[in-house]
Every structure is written in structure tokens, then in C-alpha cells.
Enzyme design. Structure first.
Site, PDB file in Angstrom:
ATOM      1  N   ALA A 127     -30.263  62.184  62.081  1.00  0.00           N
ATOM      2  CA  ALA A 127     -29.408  61.068  61.445  1.00  0.00           C
ATOM      3  C   ALA A 127     -28.643  60.274  62.324  1.00  0.00           C
ATOM      4  CB  ALA A 127     -28.569  61.907  60.424  1.00  0.00           C
ATOM      5  N   ASN A 195     -26.319  69.633  62.108  1.00  0.00           N
ATOM      6  CA  ASN A 195     -27.658  69.285  62.899  1.00  0.00           C
ATOM      7  C   ASN A 195     -27.244  68.037  63.892  1.00  0.00           C
ATOM      8  OD1 ASN A 195     -29.668  70.765  61.575  1.00  0.00           O
ATOM      9  ND2 ASN A 195     -28.804  69.731  59.797  1.00  0.00           N
ATOM     10  N   HIS A 225     -21.768  57.799  61.743  1.00  0.00           N
ATOM     11  CA  HIS A 225     -21.700  58.603  63.110  1.00  0.00           C
ATOM     12  C   HIS A 225     -21.756  57.633  64.257  1.00  0.00           C
ATOM     13  CE1 HIS A 225     -22.820  62.162  60.907  1.00  0.00           C
ATOM     14  NE2 HIS A 225     -23.889  61.729  60.467  1.00  0.00           N
TER      15      HIS A 225
HETATM   16  N1  LIG Z   1     -31.975  67.140  61.911  1.00  0.00           N
HETATM   17  C1  LIG Z   1     -31.508  66.474  61.061  1.00  0.00           C
HETATM   18  O1  LIG Z   1     -30.579  65.447  61.269  1.00  0.00           O
HETATM   19  C2  LIG Z   1     -31.220  66.901  59.701  1.00  0.00           C
HETATM   20  C3  LIG Z   1     -30.485  65.941  58.633  1.00  0.00           C
HETATM   21  C4  LIG Z   1     -30.508  66.552  57.333  1.00  0.00           C
HETATM   22  C5  LIG Z   1     -30.777  67.628  57.061  1.00  0.00           C
HETATM   23  N2  LIG Z   1     -31.140  68.795  57.966  1.00  0.00           N
HETATM   24  C6  LIG Z   1     -31.474  70.155  57.792  1.00  0.00           C
HETATM   25  O2  LIG Z   1     -32.898  70.138  57.212  1.00  0.00           O
HETATM   26  C7  LIG Z   1     -33.072  71.291  56.285  1.00  0.00           C
HETATM   27  C8  LIG Z   1     -33.844  70.708  55.027  1.00  0.00           C
HETATM   28  O3  LIG Z   1     -32.846  69.753  54.579  1.00  0.00           O
HETATM   29  P1  LIG Z   1     -33.266  69.371  52.930  1.00  0.00           P
HETATM   30  O4  LIG Z   1     -32.270  68.297  52.635  1.00  0.00           O
HETATM   31  O5  LIG Z   1     -34.737  69.039  52.705  1.00  0.00           O
HETATM   32  O6  LIG Z   1     -32.687  70.616  52.116  1.00  0.00           O
HETATM   33  P2  LIG Z   1     -33.006  71.108  50.686  1.00  0.00           P
HETATM   34  O7  LIG Z   1     -31.919  72.331  50.284  1.00  0.00           O
HETATM   35  O8  LIG Z   1     -33.237  70.034  49.902  1.00  0.00           O
HETATM   36  O9  LIG Z   1     -34.297  71.941  51.229  1.00  0.00           O
HETATM   37  C9  LIG Z   1     -34.435  73.037  51.604  1.00  0.00           C
HETATM   38  C10 LIG Z   1     -35.634  73.860  50.904  1.00  0.00           C
HETATM   39  O10 LIG Z   1     -35.915  74.992  51.964  1.00  0.00           O
HETATM   40  C11 LIG Z   1     -36.414  76.230  51.223  1.00  0.00           C
HETATM   41  N3  LIG Z   1     -36.005  77.373  52.101  1.00  0.00           N
HETATM   42  C12 LIG Z   1     -34.707  77.892  52.482  1.00  0.00           C
HETATM   43  N4  LIG Z   1     -34.962  78.946  53.000  1.00  0.00           N
HETATM   44  C13 LIG Z   1     -36.361  79.014  53.099  1.00  0.00           C
HETATM   45  C14 LIG Z   1     -37.038  80.258  53.877  1.00  0.00           C
HETATM   46  N5  LIG Z   1     -36.352  81.310  54.827  1.00  0.00           N
HETATM   47  N6  LIG Z   1     -38.332  79.966  53.861  1.00  0.00           N
HETATM   48  C15 LIG Z   1     -38.773  78.929  53.086  1.00  0.00           C
HETATM   49  N7  LIG Z   1     -38.239  78.187  52.590  1.00  0.00           N
HETATM   50  C16 LIG Z   1     -37.001  78.154  52.354  1.00  0.00           C
HETATM   51  C17 LIG Z   1     -35.184  76.006  49.799  1.00  0.00           C
HETATM   52  O11 LIG Z   1     -35.722  76.914  48.821  1.00  0.00           O
HETATM   53  C18 LIG Z   1     -35.382  74.625  49.664  1.00  0.00           C
HETATM   54  O12 LIG Z   1     -36.256  74.214  48.776  1.00  0.00           O
HETATM   55  C19 LIG Z   1     -31.700  71.870  56.321  1.00  0.00           C
HETATM   56  O13 LIG Z   1     -31.365  72.927  57.033  1.00  0.00           O
HETATM   57  C20 LIG Z   1     -30.720  70.697  56.700  1.00  0.00           C
HETATM   58  O14 LIG Z   1     -29.633  71.077  57.224  1.00  0.00           O
HETATM   59  C21 LIG Z   1     -31.474  68.307  59.364  1.00  0.00           C
END
Ligand SMILES: NC(=O)c1ccc[n+]([C@@H]2O[C@H](COP(=O)([O-])OP(=O)(O)OC[C@H]3O[C@@H](n4cnc5c(N)ncnc54)[C@H](O)[C@@H]3O)[C@@H](O)[C@H]2O)c1
Length: 274
Positions: A127, A195, A225
């Protein structure tokens, strides 16, 4: 004819769902969505049905997903990112990690494992903007890296650090600094920022040295940010005003596009940017 890349997605939430759709629409011919896995099996099955018309892409466990994939995209949670990365790398598959905060303390170990197993690890910028120039500046000497995050006070509701400091978010009428410290402390106190602070630390000078300021700002609706890098090559300043993902307001839509851009880079013969 070049080989088609088989992609598996772990975590079928906001990011996983958007990426699955992008892979089907934008990368057909170069990449194939081979497997989907979520702790919530119904989510994986629904997504499989939505993108392919059958439930066949959904698998019941991580091992089955790895077997079908050349590249695994982790979009699940920072709590499992390191375990997933280890398993994928051990089986000599490539991994793209979205839950960057989950691997900050393990980068050296992951690099050594990936080298041994001839696997590749991709960490999208997510992001924020400026990781390209930060990486270039790191080839020389960096003096300081600062992240300033501005969010509407309502975005901090339920954050433990706010409750501990007894900050009343409803009474904030002007920009108020609610955290100032290292990225290492910030990811502990404000896991929502995990993140952004993590990728900045990994690409730059580490979580202990990266400075973070978090401001509750009643006038902003987007998550903003700002990054300032002071280096011997000059000063870099970037500002990102992020629109939230429609399915998860905590996730910025730019993070999805960042992962898609990394995928495009993996598949393209020409690489643009650092
Ligand atoms: N890199 C970045 O800039 C950035 C930005 C936003 C979010 N993220 C991260 O990406 C990840 C996903 O974000 P999102 O918005 O899609 O979240 P979300 O909550 O919409 O989806 C996460 C999914 O992962 C599943 N899950 C959780 N633990 C699991 C496991 N051990 N095995 C399999 N499935 C599992 C959940 O059931 C859910 O369906 C989060 O960790 C979030 O912090 C990163």
C-alpha cells in the site's frame, strides 16, 4: 511455447479473491489458477465456483495446494505467513507474501532456505510508494527513513494501544500524534499498520531504525502514508492516499494491484523499475 505458471492462493478473502479474478482475466495463457485454499473451506469453494464455474480448484489443505502450484500467493494472515513461506520454500516452490509483517523477524532464515531450495520469495510494495527508490538508495548510504501515517480517528477504534493510553477518539478535533517511535514498536502497538511498516523496514534500514509517526486526523477519509528517505543520493518523499478495498476496509486496494504488478513482472521478459 513458454510454460504456463501454476498459481495457488492461500487465503480467499479480499486480496485473494481480487487476485484470483485478475489472474483469470489478465494473465490467461501465461498463468493458470491451479489451487485455492482457505481455513474456511466454503470461501475457497465459492471463489473456485465464481472464477472457474466448478469447485475443483478449491483444495482441503496447504500441502495439496503446494503440490499443484509453481507459485504460491499468501494472502491469509501474519500469524501463519512464516509457516506457509517455510513449507512452500522447502518444497522448492516460489512464494509471494502479502502478510509482510509475519515474516519481518525471519527474513535471513527465509533467504537462506530459498537459496538452498532454489525457490524465490516475492514481497510486493503493497500500500505504499517509494520502495523502488528506497532500494536504489540502499545501494549507497541511507541516513534516515520515516513513515508518517494519517488516518481518520475512527480507524483506530478497538486498537489496544489506544485503549491503554485512554485516548478518546470521539473527542479528537484536530491532527493528533497518537504514536511516535520505531517501526518495531509500531507493529507491536498498531498491528493494522504492520504491512506498511514491515515492507519499509525490510527494503530499507530495518525495523529498529525506521521511524514511524501515526496521526489521527479528523479531516481525512483515506489512509495516507508519507515516506521520507534521507540518503547520500538525496531526499525521497512519497505520499499515497489509499482507497480501501470494498470487501475489507482495513486493506488498501493498491495492495492488490501491487501484487498483480509483481506477477506481471514475474511473467514479463522485460522488467521496468528497480
Ligand atoms: N502487503 C500489504 O500492503 C498488505 C495490505 C493489506 C493487507 N495485507 C495483508 O494481507 C492479508 C490478507 O488481507 P485481506 O484483506 O485479504 O484479509 P481478509 O481477512 O479479507 O482475508 C484473509 C483470508 O485468509 C483466511 N485465512 C486466515 N488464516 C489462514 C490460514 N492459516 N490458512 C488459510 N487461510 C487462512 C481467512 O479465512 C480469510 O478468508 C492480511 O494478513 C493483511 O494484513 C497486506
Amino acid at each position: 511455447m513458454s510454460k504456463v505458471l501454476n498459481i495457488g492462493i492461500v487465503g480467499c478473502g479480499a486480496i485473494g479473491t481480487s487476485l484470483a479474478k485478475i489472474i483469470m482475466k489478465e494473465f490467461s495463457g501465461q498463468a493458470r489458477l491451479a489451487a485455492l485454499y482457505d481455513l474456511d473451506a466454503v470461501k475457497a469453494q465459492k471463489l473456485s465456483l465464481a472464477v472457474s464455474g466448478s469447485k475443483k480448484i478449491a483444495v482441503g489443505n496447504l500441502d495439496a495446494l503446494i503440490t499443484r502450484s509453481g507459485l504460491v500467493i499468501e494472502s491469509a494472515s501474519s500469524l501463519c505467513a512464516w509457516e506457509i513461506a517455510k513449507k512452500v520454500s522447502c518444497r522448492s516452490r516460489d512464494i509471494m507474501i502479502m502478510s509482510t509483517g509475519g515474516i519481518t523477524g525471519h527474513l535471513k532464515e527465509l533467504s537462506a532456505l530459498a537459496k538452498l531450495k532454489k525457490s524465490r520469495v516475492y514481497i510486493p510494495s503493497g500500500a505504499i510508494a517509494g520502495i523502488d527508490a528506497l532500494k536504489a538508495a540502499k545501494m549507497g548510504r541511507i541516513i534516515k527513513v520515516t513513515l508518517i501515517t494519517r488516518k481518520n480517528p475512527a480507524s483506530f477504534s478497538g486498537v489496544k494501544a489506544i485503549e491503554e493510553k485512554r485516548i478518546n477518539l470521539k473527542t479528537i478535533r484536530k491532527d493528533t500524534v497518537i504514536f511516535s517511535g520505531s517501526a518495531e514498536q509500531a507493529v507491536r502497538s498498531f498491528p493494522q499498520n504492520i504491512n506498511v511498516a514491515a515492507v519499509l523496514s525490510l527494503a530499507g534500514i530495518g525495523a529498529k531504525k525506521t521511524a514511524v509517526k501515526i496521526i489521527a486526523s479528523p479531516s481525512v477519509k483515506r489512509n495516507i502514508h508519507e515516506i521520507e528517505v534521507i540518503s547520500e543520493a538525496g531526499t525521497i518523499f512519497t505520499r499515497t492516499e489509499n482507497i480501501p478495498h470494498p470487501d475489507n476496509r482495513k486493506t488498501s486496494f493498491l495492495a492488490v494491484l501491487s501484487a498483480a504488478a509483481v506477477l506481471k513482472q514475474i511473467l514479463a521478459p522485460v522488467r521496468i523499475g528497480t
